[in-house]
Design an enzyme around this catalytic site. Structure first.
Site, PDB file in Angstrom:
ATOM      1  N   GLY A  48       9.781  -8.239  -5.102  1.00 54.64           N
ATOM      2  CA  GLY A  48      10.670  -7.164  -4.672  1.00 54.64           C
ATOM      3  C   GLY A  48      11.990  -7.572  -4.044  1.00 54.64           C
ATOM      4  O   GLY A  48      12.967  -6.833  -4.095  1.00 54.64           O
ATOM      5  N   ASP A 103      11.851  -7.143   1.229  1.00 56.89           N
ATOM      6  CA  ASP A 103      12.531  -5.979   0.683  1.00 56.89           C
ATOM      7  C   ASP A 103      12.201  -4.734   1.507  1.00 56.89           C
ATOM      8  O   ASP A 103      13.071  -3.963   1.869  1.00 56.89           O
ATOM      9  CB  ASP A 103      12.143  -5.759  -0.791  1.00 56.89           C
ATOM     10  CG  ASP A 103      10.646  -5.851  -1.020  1.00 56.89           C
ATOM     11  OD1 ASP A 103       9.896  -6.149  -0.061  1.00 56.89           O
ATOM     12  OD2 ASP A 103      10.201  -5.626  -2.158  1.00 56.89           O
ATOM     13  N   ASP A 106       6.178  -1.661   5.009  1.00 55.06           N
ATOM     14  CA  ASP A 106       5.505  -0.369   4.992  1.00 55.06           C
ATOM     15  C   ASP A 106       4.406  -0.391   6.069  1.00 55.06           C
ATOM     16  O   ASP A 106       4.699  -0.240   7.243  1.00 55.06           O
ATOM     17  CB  ASP A 106       4.955  -0.210   3.565  1.00 55.06           C
ATOM     18  CG  ASP A 106       4.470   1.178   3.234  1.00 55.06           C
ATOM     19  OD1 ASP A 106       5.202   1.908   2.568  1.00 55.06           O
ATOM     20  OD2 ASP A 106       3.347   1.519   3.634  1.00 55.06           O
ATOM     21  N   ASP A 162       9.772  -1.656  -7.192  1.00 55.55           N
ATOM     22  CA  ASP A 162       9.195  -1.117  -8.424  1.00 55.55           C
ATOM     23  C   ASP A 162       8.139  -0.051  -8.192  1.00 55.55           C
ATOM     24  O   ASP A 162       7.559   0.052  -7.109  1.00 55.55           O
ATOM     25  CB  ASP A 162       8.536  -2.244  -9.218  1.00 55.55           C
ATOM     26  CG  ASP A 162       7.231  -2.693  -8.570  1.00 55.55           C
ATOM     27  OD1 ASP A 162       7.261  -3.090  -7.383  1.00 55.55           O
ATOM     28  OD2 ASP A 162       6.175  -2.627  -9.221  1.00 55.55           O
ATOM     29  N   ARG A 168      12.830  -1.983 -11.073  1.00 53.03           N
ATOM     30  CA  ARG A 168      13.440  -3.086 -10.306  1.00 53.03           C
ATOM     31  C   ARG A 168      14.906  -3.304 -10.658  1.00 53.03           C
ATOM     32  O   ARG A 168      15.697  -3.769  -9.854  1.00 53.03           O
ATOM     33  CB  ARG A 168      12.689  -4.403 -10.564  1.00 53.03           C
ATOM     34  CG  ARG A 168      11.268  -4.426 -10.046  1.00 53.03           C
ATOM     35  CD  ARG A 168      10.750  -5.860 -10.021  1.00 53.03           C
ATOM     36  NE  ARG A 168       9.305  -5.955  -9.906  1.00 53.03           N
ATOM     37  CZ  ARG A 168       8.644  -5.890  -8.753  1.00 53.03           C
ATOM     38  NH1 ARG A 168       9.295  -5.717  -7.634  1.00 53.03           N
ATOM     39  NH2 ARG A 168       7.325  -5.993  -8.729  1.00 53.03           N
TER      40      ARG A 168
HETATM   41  P1  IMP Z   1       2.962  -3.286   3.303  1.00 52.85           P
HETATM   42  O1  IMP Z   1       2.021  -4.453   3.198  1.00 52.85           O
HETATM   43  O2  IMP Z   1       2.246  -1.970   3.366  1.00 52.85           O
HETATM   44  O3  IMP Z   1       3.959  -3.438   4.430  1.00 52.85           O
HETATM   45  O4  IMP Z   1       3.750  -3.175   1.960  1.00 52.85           O
HETATM   46  C1  IMP Z   1       4.608  -4.163   1.608  1.00 52.85           C
HETATM   47  C2  IMP Z   1       4.828  -4.225   0.128  1.00 52.85           C
HETATM   48  O5  IMP Z   1       4.428  -3.045  -0.570  1.00 52.85           O
HETATM   49  C3  IMP Z   1       6.300  -4.372  -0.124  1.00 52.85           C
HETATM   50  O6  IMP Z   1       6.679  -5.724  -0.078  1.00 52.85           O
HETATM   51  C4  IMP Z   1       6.464  -3.734  -1.476  1.00 52.85           C
HETATM   52  O7  IMP Z   1       6.201  -4.674  -2.476  1.00 52.85           O
HETATM   53  C5  IMP Z   1       5.414  -2.650  -1.481  1.00 52.85           C
HETATM   54  N1  IMP Z   1       5.980  -1.351  -1.078  1.00 52.85           N
HETATM   55  C6  IMP Z   1       5.825  -0.702   0.090  1.00 52.85           C
HETATM   56  N2  IMP Z   1       6.493   0.462   0.113  1.00 52.85           N
HETATM   57  C7  IMP Z   1       7.120   0.540  -1.073  1.00 52.85           C
HETATM   58  C8  IMP Z   1       8.011   1.536  -1.665  1.00 52.85           C
HETATM   59  O8  IMP Z   1       8.368   2.561  -1.079  1.00 52.85           O
HETATM   60  N3  IMP Z   1       8.428   1.258  -2.927  1.00 52.85           N
HETATM   61  C9  IMP Z   1       8.079   0.139  -3.606  1.00 52.85           C
HETATM   62  N4  IMP Z   1       7.268  -0.801  -3.097  1.00 52.85           N
HETATM   63  C10 IMP Z   1       6.797  -0.607  -1.843  1.00 52.85           C
HETATM   64 MG    MG Z   2       7.328  -7.049  -1.589  1.00 49.70          MG
END
Ligand code: IMP
Ligand code: MG
Length: 180
Positions: A48, A103, A106, A162, A168
């Site tokens: 990402g 990137d 979340d 994505d 992307r």
């Molecule tokens: P986390 O582990 O929940 O913090 O998510 C991190 C990963 O999930 C990021 O590096 C992205 O690859 C993916 N991700 C989280 N939110 C989004 C979004 O809104 N769009 C696309 N990818 C996301």
């Molecule tokens: Mg990522």
């Protein structure tokens, strides 16, 4: 900017490329000031972050190194399930100032895994910078040192991000169109 369709879902315009460029520039300046006396190594988390990092480092004026890693999950031998490991890291990080470039953050689950791996590498400093941050979903006790833009809890695509592999390549950011 028009609505785009990726697989079964529709996405509507959210942040234009011009605005993204400003956010990235500001973020690079901030890191530059904070690390003025350091020669950091930026580590981008693939896939990402590829577009973000290309733009970020071009705005970063001081000497720096750039590298990329990927977080891969593989089945562990224990019944606890998935174990994560970083692939692609060749540099010896001992004594270095490391900046993880994400990137989007979340829940923070990904970041937590990555952070723990880097913590064990005897680095001098470990900083985290992310282009986008969803504060409403984040539930980890980690400090995010640099945030480009905090956004609501919406799924976004474009500029490296994505939806199931698509989107992307879009220069702008789009958000998922909800029916409600
Ligand atoms: P986390 O582990 O929940 O913090 O998510 C991190 C990963 O999930 C990021 O590096 C992205 O690859 C993916 N991700 C989280 N939110 C989004 C979004 O809104 N769009 C696309 N990818 C996301
Ligand atoms: Mg990522």
């Amino acid at each position: 900017m028009n609505t785009v369709k990726l697989h079964d879902k529709y996405f509507i315009p959210f942040i234009e490329s011009k605005q993204i460029a400003n956010i990235v520039k500001k973020l690079a300046k901030q890191v530059e000031e904070e690390l003025a006396n350091e020669q950091p190594i930026f580590i981008g988390i693939l896939n990402g972050s590829f577009m973000f990092i290309a733009d970020f480092v071009r705005q970063y004026k001081n000497n720096c190194q750039v590298s990329f890693v990927k977080l891969a999950s593989y089945q562990g031998t224990k019944s606890t399930g998935k174990i994560k490991k970083l692939v692609g890291l060749q540099e010896d990080l001992k004594g270095k100032t490391v900046v993880i470039l994400e990137d989007i953050i979340d829940t923070g689950n990904t970041l937590k895994e990555i952070y723990q791996i880097f913590e064990n590498k005897q680095v001098k400093k470990l900083k985290i910078a992310t282009l986008f941050f969803k504060p409403d979903v984040f539930k980890k006790d980690l400090n995010i040192d640099f945030v480009g833009l905090s956004i609501p809890n919406k799924f976004i695509v474009g500029y490296g991000l994505d939806y199931n592999g698509l989107g992307r390549n879009l220069p702008d950011i789009y958000q998922l169109k909800t029916t409600s």
